[in-house]
Design a protein around this motif. Structure first.
Motif, PDB file in Angstrom:
ATOM      1  N   ALA A 215       0.838  -1.201   0.000  1.00 61.78           N
ATOM      2  CA  ALA A 215       0.000   0.000   0.000  1.00 61.78           C
ATOM      3  C   ALA A 215       0.869   1.246   0.000  1.00 61.78           C
ATOM      4  O   ALA A 215       0.604   2.209  -0.732  1.00 61.78           O
ATOM      5  CB  ALA A 215      -0.920  -0.007   1.217  1.00 61.78           C
ATOM      6  N   ALA A 216       1.948   1.207   0.801  1.00 63.69           N
ATOM      7  CA  ALA A 216       2.828   2.372   0.879  1.00 63.69           C
ATOM      8  C   ALA A 216       3.462   2.659  -0.479  1.00 63.69           C
ATOM      9  O   ALA A 216       3.528   3.806  -0.922  1.00 63.69           O
ATOM     10  CB  ALA A 216       3.908   2.140   1.936  1.00 63.69           C
ATOM     11  N   MET A 219       0.776   4.115  -2.777  1.00 55.25           N
ATOM     12  CA  MET A 219       0.210   5.404  -2.396  1.00 55.25           C
ATOM     13  C   MET A 219       1.208   6.542  -2.510  1.00 55.25           C
ATOM     14  O   MET A 219       0.818   7.690  -2.666  1.00 55.25           O
ATOM     15  CB  MET A 219      -0.270   5.348  -0.948  1.00 55.25           C
ATOM     16  CG  MET A 219      -1.306   4.301  -0.704  1.00 55.25           C
ATOM     17  SD  MET A 219      -2.922   4.970  -0.954  1.00 55.25           S
ATOM     18  CE  MET A 219      -3.938   3.570  -0.596  1.00 55.25           C
ATOM     19  N   THR A 220       2.495   6.231  -2.359  1.00 57.63           N
ATOM     20  CA  THR A 220       3.437   7.342  -2.284  1.00 57.63           C
ATOM     21  C   THR A 220       3.934   7.776  -3.662  1.00 57.63           C
ATOM     22  O   THR A 220       4.793   8.624  -3.751  1.00 57.63           O
ATOM     23  CB  THR A 220       4.647   6.994  -1.402  1.00 57.63           C
ATOM     24  OG1 THR A 220       5.128   5.713  -1.786  1.00 57.63           O
ATOM     25  CG2 THR A 220       4.258   6.981   0.057  1.00 57.63           C
ATOM     26  N   ARG A 221       3.407   7.175  -4.697  1.00 58.24           N
ATOM     27  CA  ARG A 221       3.754   7.720  -6.019  1.00 58.24           C
ATOM     28  C   ARG A 221       2.470   8.160  -6.709  1.00 58.24           C
ATOM     29  O   ARG A 221       1.430   7.598  -6.514  1.00 58.24           O
ATOM     30  CB  ARG A 221       4.540   6.720  -6.852  1.00 58.24           C
ATOM     31  CG  ARG A 221       3.868   5.386  -7.049  1.00 58.24           C
ATOM     32  CD  ARG A 221       4.876   4.371  -7.492  1.00 58.24           C
ATOM     33  NE  ARG A 221       5.849   4.109  -6.446  1.00 58.24           N
ATOM     34  CZ  ARG A 221       7.123   3.806  -6.684  1.00 58.24           C
ATOM     35  NH1 ARG A 221       7.564   3.752  -7.909  1.00 58.24           N
ATOM     36  NH2 ARG A 221       7.943   3.565  -5.691  1.00 58.24           N
TER      37      ARG A 221
ATOM     38  N   ARG B 160       1.276  13.284  -0.815  1.00 58.53           N
ATOM     39  CA  ARG B 160       2.097  12.088  -0.705  1.00 58.53           C
ATOM     40  C   ARG B 160       2.466  11.836   0.756  1.00 58.53           C
ATOM     41  O   ARG B 160       2.385  10.715   1.253  1.00 58.53           O
ATOM     42  CB  ARG B 160       3.367  12.258  -1.539  1.00 58.53           C
ATOM     43  CG  ARG B 160       3.694  11.092  -2.413  1.00 58.53           C
ATOM     44  CD  ARG B 160       4.528  11.533  -3.601  1.00 58.53           C
ATOM     45  NE  ARG B 160       5.625  12.412  -3.244  1.00 58.53           N
ATOM     46  CZ  ARG B 160       6.828  11.977  -2.838  1.00 58.53           C
ATOM     47  NH1 ARG B 160       7.072  10.700  -2.738  1.00 58.53           N
ATOM     48  NH2 ARG B 160       7.779  12.833  -2.547  1.00 58.53           N
ATOM     49  N   ARG B 163      -0.428  10.343   2.698  1.00 59.00           N
ATOM     50  CA  ARG B 163      -0.695   8.914   2.509  1.00 59.00           C
ATOM     51  C   ARG B 163       0.368   8.054   3.178  1.00 59.00           C
ATOM     52  O   ARG B 163       0.058   7.043   3.811  1.00 59.00           O
ATOM     53  CB  ARG B 163      -0.787   8.609   1.014  1.00 59.00           C
ATOM     54  CG  ARG B 163      -2.049   9.191   0.388  1.00 59.00           C
ATOM     55  CD  ARG B 163      -2.241   8.707  -1.031  1.00 59.00           C
ATOM     56  NE  ARG B 163      -1.223   9.222  -1.941  1.00 59.00           N
ATOM     57  CZ  ARG B 163      -1.325  10.365  -2.616  1.00 59.00           C
ATOM     58  NH1 ARG B 163      -2.389  11.106  -2.476  1.00 59.00           N
ATOM     59  NH2 ARG B 163      -0.369  10.770  -3.419  1.00 59.00           N
ATOM     60  N   ILE B 167      -0.343   5.373   6.361  1.00 56.22           N
ATOM     61  CA  ILE B 167       0.017   3.955   6.445  1.00 56.22           C
ATOM     62  C   ILE B 167       0.829   3.676   7.697  1.00 56.22           C
ATOM     63  O   ILE B 167       0.575   2.726   8.434  1.00 56.22           O
ATOM     64  CB  ILE B 167       0.789   3.533   5.178  1.00 56.22           C
ATOM     65  CG1 ILE B 167      -0.184   3.491   4.007  1.00 56.22           C
ATOM     66  CG2 ILE B 167       1.453   2.185   5.376  1.00 56.22           C
ATOM     67  CD1 ILE B 167       0.469   3.371   2.686  1.00 56.22           C
TER      68      ILE B 167
END
Lengths: 222, 251
Positions: A215-216, A219-221, B160, B163, B167
Motif C-alpha cells: 500500500a505504501a 500510495m506514495t507515487r 504524498r 498517505r 500507512i
C-alpha cells in the motif's frame, strides 16, 4: 506466479552474493559490535554472560536495520520497483518474496553465527540452541517491519535515519520476547512462553507487513 | 450531461476547506470559552476543593493534569488512526490536514503525561523514572509520535506525505496493543508490579468529579488547538499554491 516469485528471490540472492558490501558485511558488522562491547564493559565473564542475550539481540537488531536500505532503495533508483508494480503478480507477494530473500542473506546468517559469538560472551551452553532459535524466529519480524519502513521512505533522498526512527519503536515486542527466550534458557528455565509469543509477533508481521508495504509503495507515487 | 453533483451533507460538507474555515471561525470563540470555563472549574475543584489523598497528601493533585494528558495521549492517536482511514479509505481532503495537525499536539500531551508522571513519581515512589509498564508504553507511544512527525517533515508534497503517514499510523495502531502487551509482560518478568495494586483503590466521588471535568477540559483544549492548527495549515497550503502559480506566471 510461483515462477515470478522464484525469479524475484533468485535475483535478490544473486545480487546480494555478487555485489560487494552485501550480506557478509552485515555479519562483519554483527561480529564487530559484539567484539567492541567487552571493551566498553570490561572482560568480566559473569557480567558479560548476564548481558549477552541483550547484546546479541541489540546487535542483531542494528545489523538488520542497517541492511534495510538495500531492501528497496537500489530497485527504486533504477526503476525496478515500477516494473514490479506493473507485474500481474500481486505486489504484496512480490514484496514478501523480496523480504524472504533479504532475510535469507541477512537474518539467517546472523542466527547461524550467533552461538559462536555467544561463546565469546560466555553464554551457558544450554542457551546456545535457544539463542539460534530465537534469532531464527525473531529476525523475520525485524525484516518485515523494516520492509514497511523501507517502503514508506523509499522515495526520500535521505531516508536512512528516518527509517530507523520509524521502525525501532515497532521492534520493541520482538526485542522483549527474543531476549526473554535466551535469558530464560540461560537461567535453566523453560522458554516456551516467550518463544511462542515471539513466533506470534513474527506471524502477525508476516500478515500485516507485505500488505502495508505494498500500500505504501502504491500510495506514495502519483 | 452536466448533472450537478449531489449536495454535500454532514461530514462531507466539511470536505470543502473554505466551509471548514468558516465553521472553525464561528466555533472557535465558543470552544475557547468552554475550554477556559472547564479549566477554571476543574482546576479550582481539583486544587482547592477536592480532599488531599490520605496517603500521598497534596502531591496527588498532580493527577488532575497527569491522568487527562494520558487519556489525550491515547485519544489523539486514536483520532489520528481514524484520520488515517479517512485519508486512505474515504479520501476525505481534510483528513490528512487533521492528522498532520494532531500529531504534534498528541506528542505534546504525551510529553506532559511523562513529565507530570515523573514529578509525581519523585515524592510517591522516590524516583524520577521507573521502568514501570505504563510509563514505558507511553514512552514508546511518544517515540511513535516523533517518528510520524519526522515523516511529515521529510516529504515535501502534502498529499504524498499524508498517505505515507497514514500507512505508518495504521501500522503503529496495529502494533500499539502488541507493544503494550509485551511491555506489561516484560515488566512482570523483571519486577513484581508493586507500584499499582491490581485492583486499584476506588476513587472517591469528590476526586472523580474534578478529574472528569479536567478530562473534558483537555478534550476541548485539543479541539481548539487542532482547529487553530488546521486553519493555519489550510491557509499555508493555499499560500504555497498561490506562490507556485505566481512563479509559473513569471517563468
Amino acid at each position: 506466479m510461483i515462477a515470478v516469485l522464484r525469479a524475484v528471490m533468485t535475483r535478490e540472492i544473486r545480487l546480494a552474493a555478487r555485489i560487494g558490501a552485501g550480506a557478509e558485511l552485515g555479519l562483519v558488522f554483527f561480529l564487530i559490535l559484539i567484539s567492541v562491547t567487552p571493551f566498553a564493559l570490561g572482560p568480566d565473564q559473569k557480567l558479560l554472560s548476564r548481558l549477552a542475550p541483550a547484546l546479541l539481540w541489540i546487535a542483531a537488531l542494528l545489523a538488520t536495520l542497517l541492511g534495510l536500505d538495500r531492501l528497496l532503495q537500489a530497485d527504486e533508483d533504477d526503476g525496478v520497483v515500477d516494473g514490479l508494480m506493473l507485474s500481474e503478480t500481486p505486489l504484496e507477494l512480490i514484496l514478501f518474496a523480496k523480504a524472504l530473500a533479504h532475510w535469507l542473506v541477512t537474518g539467517l546468517p546472523l542466527a547461524l553465527i550467533a552461538p559462536v559469538l555467544g561463546l565469546m560472551l560466555a553464554i551457558p551452553p544450554a542457551a546456545m540452541l535457544p539463542l539460534s532459535l530465537s534469532l531464527l524466529v525473531g529476525t523475520p519480524a525485524l525484516t518485515l517491519v523494516g520492509l514497511v519502513g523501507a517502503a514508506v521512505t523509499v522515495t526520500l533522498r535521505r531516508g536512512g535515519l528516518l527509517l530507523s526512527v520509524l521502525v525501532l519503536p515497532l521492534t520493541v515486542p520482538t526485542l522483549i520476547f527474543g531476549v526473554a527466550v535466551v535469558r530464560e534458557a540461560s537461567e535453566g528455565r523453560a522458554f516456551t512462553t516467550p518463544f511462542l509469543l515471539l513466533t506470534g509477533v513474527s506471524l502477525i508481521a508476516l500478515v500485516v507487513s507485505p500488505v502495508a508495504a505494498a500500500a505504501a509503495l502504491r500510495m506514495t507515487r502519483g | 450531461m452536466t448533472a450537478s453533483p449531489p449536495p454535500l451533507t454532514g461530514f462531507w460538507s466539511l470536505a470543502n476547506p473554505g466551509r471548514f474555515l468558516r465553521l472553525a471561525d464561528t466555533l472557535l470563540p465558543w470552544m475557547a470559552a468552554i475550554t477556559a470555563g472547564l479549566f477554571g472549574y476543574g482546576l479550582y475543584k481539583g486544587l482547592f476543593v477536592a480532599p488531599a489523598d490520605y496517603q500521598q497528601g497534596e502531591s496527588m493533585r498532580i493527577m488532575y493534569i497527569h491522568v487527562p494528558s494520558a487519556w489525550m495521549a491515547m485519544g489523539v492517536y486514536s483520532m489520528m488512526t481514524i484520520s488515517a482511514l479517512g485519508t486512505l479509505v474515504w479520501r476525505h481532503p481534510l483528513a490528512d490536514v487533521a492528522q498532520k495537525c494532531a500529531a504534534p499536539i498528541g506528542a505534546g500531551f504525551t510529553v506532559l503525561c511523562l513529565i507530570t508522571g515523573s514529578l509525581w513519581g519523585k515524592p510517591t515512589w522516590g524516583t524520577w523514572w521507573e521502568w514501570d509498564a505504563r510509563m514505558t508504553s507511553v514512552l514508546v507511544l511518544l517515540l511513535i509520535y516523533l517518528g510520524i512527525i519526522a515523516l511529515w517533515r521529510a516529504i515535501d508534497e502534502p498529499g504524498r506525505a499524508g498517505r505515507a503517514v497514514a500507512i505508518m499510523t495504521l501500522v503503529g495502531a496495529v502494533n500499539l496493543p502488541i507493544i503494550k502487551f509485551s511491555v506489561d509482560w516484560w515488566n512482570t518478568l523483571h519486577q513484581p508490579a508493586s507500584v499499582f495494586r491490581s485492583g486499584g483503590p476506588t476513587i472517591h466521588p469528590a476526586m472523580l468529579e474534578p478529574l472528569l471535568v479536567m478530562g473534558l477540559a483537555f478534550g476541548f483544549l485539543f479541539g481548539c488547538l487542532l482547529m487553530i492548527r488546521m486553519q493555519g495549515e489550510i491557509l499555508n497550503r493555499r499560500a504555497e499554491r498561490l506562490e507556485m502559480a505566481r512563479a509559473a506566471e513569471v517563468a
